[in-house]
Design a protein around this motif. Structure first.
Motif: not given
Length: 296
Positions: A100-104, A106-107, A180
């Motif tokens: 749920d974090q803004n990670l590189r 992510q998908r 979310q």
């Protein structure tokens, strides 16, 4: 005019039932009728070769007096549930927070974590057999010489680990959807009031995830009580019945023993259904009770 409206409603209803009729027919034949017949067989003596003979609750009495059920299958099943459900719930919640974090990428990570859930459990079971074989990858990496699946002390824990590995991805997506769905305004209001990250987690996130937690735990409990395919493929209930569970014992009595006991197996299936129902109602009361207590 009214008759036209009524006729239109009838036609719409018939069209609706016509569209769902394939599923409805399958559900009635393979679920309702099968369930009713299994309950009937639980009160009979039946070995597949002769017609069922009514013997009342004799099958239930034999199940409750059976040593394999009391000393192996029942304790093993509850042990499996008590270990796997908390770990897979906690792990999937942690993964959901991470995703749920803004990670590189992510998908990419979401796909990797979910991939075991869409892979056949039989295939994954075979992979774990190779990994934990005496000359398998795990022993080669760790330098151990343990025969994991042939040792009564370790075989069940290998199956538990595999189940946690395969189910955490699905539960992660469920938790992620719940996370979310929590409005950001609630967190912003808490920050204005001076709440730190830990307080937001325990007083906002967990209470608002309570319905999701109940669903995840319920699905996990039902799945763990019904575990069969991994045990069938990996250990066949052994070694020394250390991995025999209730579902595997049902299969053993119904199809594998030299003396087929279909009636007794059906009685055990009914007992398992009642156990799952009781545990589900109990955990619902516990989760809802903890929620009401927190609100007070």
């Amino acid at each position: 005019m009214r008759s036209r409206i009524d006729r239109r409603k009838i036609v719409e209803a018939l069209n609706g039932y016509l569209f769902i009729s394939p599923w409805l027919i399958i559900f009635v034949i393979f679920s309702l009728i099968s369930l009713g017949y299994a309950v009937y067989l639980s009160f009979t003596e039946y070995n597949l070769l002769r017609p069922p003979r009514w013997w009342g609750i004799e099958g239930y009495q034999r199940v409750l007096e059976n040593e394999l059920f009391l000393t192996k299958a029942l304790p093993n099943t509850f042990k499996y549930v008590l270990i796997v459900v908390p770990i897979q719930t906690f792990l999937s919640l942690v993964l959901a927070f991470a995703m749920d974090q803004n990670l590189r990428f992510q998908r990419f990570f979401r796909t990797i974590f979910y991939l075991p859930s869409v892979t056949s459990s039989v295939v994954i079971s075979l992979i774990f057999i190779w990994i934990f074989a005496p000359q398998g990858i795990f022993n080669q990496i760790t330098g151990l010489t343990v025969n994991w699946l042939d040792d009564p002390r370790t075989a069940f824990y290998v199956i538990m680990g595999m189940n946690i590995f395969t189910t955490s991805g699905t539960l992660m997506l469920i938790f992620l959807a719940g996370l979310q769905d929590i409005p950001l305004a609630v967190y912003e209001a808490a920050e204005i009031d001076g709440a730190n990250g830990l307080q937001k987690f325990f007083y906002i996130t967990i209470p608002m995830l309570r319905p999701v937690i109940f669903f995840v735990v319920t699905v996990g409990v039902i799945g763990c009580f019904q575990v069969f395919d991994q045990i069938y493929v990996m250990t066949a209930g052994g070694p020394l019945d250390s991995t025999t569970t209730i579902t595997y014992l049902i299969y053993k009595w119904a199809f594998r023993d030299t003396r087929i006991q279909m009636g007794q197996a059906s009685a055990l299936a009914v007992i398992l259904t009642l156990i799952i129902l009781a545990v589900t109602l109990l955990q619902r009361r516990v989760i809802e009770g903890s929620g009401s207590g927190a609100e007070r």
